[in-house]
Design a protein around this motif. Structure first.
Motif, short mmCIF file in Angstrom:
data_model
loop_
_atom_site.label_atom_id
_atom_site.label_comp_id
_atom_site.label_asym_id
_atom_site.label_seq_id
_atom_site.Cartn_x
_atom_site.Cartn_y
_atom_site.Cartn_z
N VAL A 274 0.88 -1.14 -0.04
CA VAL A 274 0.04 -0.04 -0.04
C VAL A 274 1.04 1.38 0.16
O VAL A 274 0.18 2.54 -0.12
CB VAL A 274 -0.95 -0.15 1.23
N SER A 275 2.12 1.03 0.14
CA SER A 275 2.95 2.47 0.14
C SER A 275 4.36 1.88 -0.18
O SER A 275 4.83 0.88 -0.31
CB SER A 275 2.67 3.18 1.40
N VAL A 276 5.45 2.81 -0.20
CA VAL A 276 6.73 2.60 -0.01
C VAL A 276 7.69 3.57 0.81
O VAL A 276 7.08 4.93 1.09
CB VAL A 276 7.52 2.77 -1.57
N ASN A 277 8.52 3.04 1.37
CA ASN A 277 9.45 4.13 2.00
C ASN A 277 9.84 5.28 1.16
O ASN A 277 10.11 5.10 0.14
CB ASN A 277 10.59 3.44 2.48
N SER A 278 9.58 6.69 1.53
CA SER A 278 9.68 7.66 0.76
C SER A 278 10.67 8.71 1.52
O SER A 278 11.61 8.95 0.96
CB SER A 278 8.41 8.44 0.47
N PHE A 279 10.15 9.33 2.72
CA PHE A 279 10.94 10.35 3.23
C PHE A 279 11.08 10.43 4.74
O PHE A 279 10.01 9.65 5.38
CB PHE A 279 10.65 11.67 2.82
N GLY B 173 5.44 7.33 3.85
CA GLY B 173 5.06 6.43 2.62
C GLY B 173 4.02 7.21 1.97
O GLY B 173 2.91 7.24 2.59
N PRO B 174 4.12 7.52 0.48
CA PRO B 174 2.74 8.02 -0.10
C PRO B 174 1.59 7.14 -0.21
O PRO B 174 1.70 5.82 -0.09
CB PRO B 174 3.29 7.99 -1.59
N TYR B 175 0.30 7.75 -0.09
CA TYR B 175 -0.82 7.15 -0.17
C TYR B 175 -0.94 6.52 -1.70
O TYR B 175 -1.01 7.32 -2.67
CB TYR B 175 -1.82 7.94 0.24
#
Length: 326
Positions: free
Chosen positions: A293-298, A309-311
């Motif tokens: 449902v998301s990824v590691n982002s910032f 992580g982005p929606y």
């Protein structure tokens, strides 16, 4: 090529690039990136560049690749637009419920499918070797990897020598190195590096006559699934105290970012290099499967040990659909 980017994003690469990294391969003329309608920005990798990437990543270069890391300052955090996370819920392949947490960051020893579907992403950025994380997902082409947008394109430039190494283990590639034929990101990330849409994808070439997910398996996905879920996050952090040699996980009850983005938030101490690693809901520790449902982002510079992580809403779904059709 646009060079607008989210103001104030800090890339923790200066010191890392200062020494010990292998030089990049000789430059090749890059294919022209094209935007495919409103669904995704796409770059096609030439056959010549694919051949270069297949031989570029030695164990030494993989170990020496600098982790790509995004950290937002208070000023930068106020800049992103805030999309409305709505749309029809969509699920690709169901999963089971998680069984134990929380965990703020530890090596994954549970085994299961996540060991082979997760991997490190290696590429050349700004003439230097760098790394992120990624995950093989269910797709029509059986060749799609989901990662972060900044792991395919950053500061106006598409990364080159892009490969996915599932089940990476301290320089070893037990399932081989899978070379990208196309890399993609969302129109919002391509245009202005909007942190709310920091999602990327890659389509990889067959290896030894077989497609990626026929070899390593695939995880399901869920779009427009809402917030405040029990989550597991995975990645290969390579900045201290980690070294990129092993799969790390965090788990716990996620929440919606109450500060400046529309992202999911999770207590997690993973560092640079984990970017692009998958977040799962409905994760089953016994089988190592779940719905991505998301990824590691910032992370925020002023809020340590917290990952965002982005929606995965309609924009991420359109990107996924474009990738699996490529």
């Amino acid at each position: 090529m646009r060079r607008n980017r989210t103001a104030g994003i800090l890339l923790a690469l200066g010191a890392l690039f200062g020494g010990g990294l292998a030089a990049a391969a000789p430059a090749h003329s890059a294919p022209t990136p094209t935007a495919d309608g409103a669904s995704a920005a796409l770059r096609t990798v030439s056959p010549a560049e694919q051949r270069t990437a297949r031989t570029f990543w030695t164990p030494e270069r993989m170990r020496g690749a600098a982790p790509l890391d995004l950290r937002l300052t208070p000023k930068a955090a106020a800049a992103p637009k805030t999309p409305a996370p709505d749309g029809k819920a969509a699920t690709v392949v169901p999963g089971a419920a998680p069984t134990a947490f929380p965990e703020g960051g530890a090596p994954w020893t549970g085994g299961g499918a996540v060991v082979s579907t997760s991997g490190r992403v290696f590429f050349t950025f700004d003439g230097r070797t760098a790394s992120c994380s990624g995950n093989a997902v269910t797709s029509a082409n059986a060749s799609t990897v989901i990662t972060a947008g900044h792991c395919v394109k950053y500061q106006g430039s598409w990364h080159t020598n892009w490969v996915f190494v599932p089940a990476y283990d301290d320089g070893k590639a037990p399932y081989g190195q899978w070379t990208a034929t196309r890399t993609l990101t969302t129109p919002q990330w391509e245009a202005s590096e909007d942190i709310n849409h920091d999602v990327g994808a890659a389509v990889v070439a067959p290896l030894n006559g077989r497609t990626l997910t026929s070899v390593v398996g695939a995880q399901g996905l869920q779009f427009n699934g809402g917030y405040n879920k029990q989550m597991y996050a995975f990645g290969f952090p390579a900045a201290s105290p980690y070294d990129g040699s092993a799969l790390i996980h965090c788990s716990g009850n996620s929440s919606k970012d109450f500060l400046f983005s529309q992202d999911h938030s999770l207590a997690c101490d993973m560092t640079g290099g984990s970017s692009g690693g998958p977040w799962f809901t409905g994760f089953d520790e016994a089988t190592g499967t779940g719905l991505q449902v998301s990824v590691n982002s910032f992370g925020y510079t002023f809020l340590p040990n917290r990952m965002f992580g982005p929606y995965f809403g309609d924009v991420a779904k359109a990107l996924y659909d474009r990738a699996q059709a490529a």
